[in-house]
Structure formats: structure tokens, C-alpha cells
Design a protein around this motif. Sequence first.
Motif, PDB file in Angstrom:
ATOM      1  N   ASP A  99      36.754  44.066  53.216  1.00  0.00           N
ATOM      2  CA  ASP A  99      36.301  44.838  52.056  1.00  0.00           C
ATOM      3  C   ASP A  99      36.977  46.201  51.940  1.00  0.00           C
ATOM      4  O   ASP A  99      37.053  46.760  50.840  1.00  0.00           O
ATOM      5  N   SER A 153      42.948  37.752  46.481  1.00  0.00           N
ATOM      6  CA  SER A 153      41.631  37.831  47.101  1.00  0.00           C
ATOM      7  C   SER A 153      41.254  36.498  47.727  1.00  0.00           C
ATOM      8  O   SER A 153      40.410  36.441  48.624  1.00  0.00           O
ATOM      9  N   SER A 170      33.765  38.140  48.394  1.00  0.00           N
ATOM     10  CA  SER A 170      32.736  39.166  48.364  1.00  0.00           C
ATOM     11  C   SER A 170      32.193  39.231  46.943  1.00  0.00           C
ATOM     12  O   SER A 170      32.918  38.942  45.985  1.00  0.00           O
TER      13      SER A 170
END
Length: 439
Positions: A99, A153, A170
Motif C-alpha cells: 500500500d 496494481s 486493496s
Amino acid sequence: MKRNLFITMLLLFVYVAPLRAGSISGTVTYDDYQFGQVIIVMAFGDEFSLDNVGTAVLFLGPGDFSITDLADGEYQLAVAVKTSLEMTIVPGEVFSMYDDNPVAIENGQDVAGINLVARSETIQGTVIYEGDSSGSIVAVAFNQDFSQGLFPSNLNQLDAPGAYQMVGFSPGSYYIGAFMDANGNLLPEPMEEPFTIYAHPDSLMPSPVPVDEGAVVEGIDLLLEDLPLSSATGTIVWEGEPTGPIVIAAMTNPEEFSSAQRLSFTLESGEYRVWVEPGLYYIFAFVDLNGNFFPDITVDATGFYGASDPQLVAVSEGETVTGIDISLAIQPNGIESPELTSETGIFITQNHPNPFFVGSNGTVISYILPKSTVIDLSVYDVSGRRIVTLDHGWRPTTTQTVRWDGQDERGESVADGVYLYQIKSSEWSRARRLVLLKK
């Protein structure tokens, strides 16, 4: 003499002494681990490649990791949960980004305390492609804000068109795409390879896909088509530092970005190519600072071929039109359209993002008047019933921007669907359509 020789040898030793390599260490957490799975922690440097990456392998499940022998620089960390040591990411395998990427190493330091979480949030659908394959097909996801550039991602490598399942997101919003990976570098090159980005059925523009905690988002189908045989090429001139992709659009109406027939993009100024069907086009480009694939006239650097007098470009079948150079600049008044006069009336942008989602940060509408006057800007449903007034009163000729959060006058969320927004004065009236979706 001996003293000089000693100094020379000392300097030589200092010169050839190798720089100390750094390391990254921490802990991997994964709640759904099953016996037999292999956890691979990856540290990607300047270039994204599954063949050239620092790794740490955990055979016995989640726990501590350490990646050593890393040169100074910035690294993107990811964790994959696999059933083998093969360096591919296939449908159903977890691939989760850290993250707080990137992680920087300076002066050979050891960076510790990294907590990597392998997640189960999923986006899945089908890649449809009927052309002749010239490489593997890659389904790929990017953060909506492109904060990591074109670093994915998530991704899936497919041997053929069909189902994909990207696991490990996420919570957030992502652009989902697919491309023909002809050169095997796992990164889309829309100027050279077939590439598509998911667009909601009610929108022609790329649409972000929201992912909530614990979600499995289904039905994100991707239609991949071969590139047309015709194109326009030139040079993008931009003296700033792009913090998002530079988007190039071939438009049929210079005042309607939604009229774009084809989009291309690059991460830096220089040569570009946009593939089109034969026809007449206005070629437009902008630095997509907020990563929504829509020009924000208040902050994005924009430009047309032809500058303030946009020129039509005629493209014939199989032709490559060259020399379509575009200079980008922040517009002084935030408007890239031709000068307004009392005859042309009010200029109002297409809302962006469009569509937008209930519970999101809303959608933005900008307008400019040819002269100071009293206006009313309101949202209506398709039956013509006023839902909410966004702006009303005496307004000057400078750019005005409003935001709608999908609520009515009482502060209650309205139903998803198609709405109209209209700005009007005693002399002019303009209306456009927007789409509101539920997550």
C-alpha cells in the motif's frame, strides 16, 4: 616515493571498493493460506519484469521475509501466492501490491518493518478477442489516480482469450484493461499493441471499477480488437513533468470530449500515435493529472492540433498522417475551447467522472459565460423533474466549477440512472447528460 605509492594504492582501493547493497525486510500476512501454496515477495526496480526482480520465497506460509543485494533506488513491492515457483501470474492467483509503494533504498541501507498483506478482493470477467494472436493476452489493473504510473496494481497472463480473475486488490477504484502483449514486457503499449480499457455500458469513456473490502466484482468484460489500419502521428510538446498519462484523443467535435472515437496515451512527451478508422478528426491531448481519462479544464495541460484554432485531420484507409504536433499548456482561463461570444452562448463541460458512483466524491461540472449574467444550473431526471439546483445567481465570465454528490435538495441519495444537467440564463441554455451508478 613509498609515501606516494601508498597514497595511490589507497585511492585505488577507495575507488574500486564496491558499494554496499541494501535490503528490504518485513512480514507477510495472508489469512487464506493453504498448505502447499508458495508465497513470493517481489521487489521491482525501474523496469517492471517478472524475469528480473528481487525475490524472497516463503515455502511454509506467511511470516518474515528479507530481500537482499538491492542497489540504491526505488522499489515497488508485491506479494504473490502461487502453487509453483513459475514467475507468471495466472487467473485465481493472489497478486497484492504494497500500500505504501515505492520503497526507497539510499546508501545501501536496510529497510525493515514492511508489512505486506496478501488480500482476497477480486475483479473478474472475460477477455473477448477474435483477431489473430501475436502474443499472450494480459488482463491488467491500474490505480485510478495512476500514482504509480503504468505499474500494474494487478494482472493476469492468459494463453488465449477467455476468463480472467485478478485477486489481491486493496479497497479502491481501478481501471481494468487488456492488451496483446506482443513484446512480452507485461506493459500496455497502445501506440503499438491492441489495448482496451473497461467502459461501463452506459459510457463510452473508460470507467473506474470500485472495489470494496472483501468484494468479488464480477462481469467486468473486456472487448479487445485489432488496431485499425489508419493512424495519426506527431509529437507532444510539454515542458512540465507528467504525473499521469498523456491522453491523446481523436474527436469528431472539438467541444465534446465524449465524441472521441479513439484514445491513446503515453507517459512522457515526445512521439505519439493514435489509431483511427478513416474519417475527419480533431486531435486533442491532455496531461491526465487526476487519472480519470477526462480533461479537467481547470488544472490539466491541454492542447489541440492547430492550437486555439483546432484543425481537422483527414485520415484515409490505411494511411498514416504525420506531423500532427501538439503543444500542451495550462489554459489561462481554464478553457480550451474557441473564444466565446454573445452568439456562441454558454460553454459547459461534460461532467467528469462520467459515469460516477453513489457514495463517491461526486462529479465535477465547469462552465464559462460570454458575459456576466444570472444563471441557473440544475439537475433533472429524464421526466424533466428538477432534482437539485447546483448553482444560481449572478456569475462573472471567469470559469465556474460545481460538484454534484448524487443527492437531491433534501440531502438524500437519488436512484442510479441517467440524468440531465442544464445551465440557462435569460439568453442561452445548454444541457448535457450524466450517468449515476450504484457500486
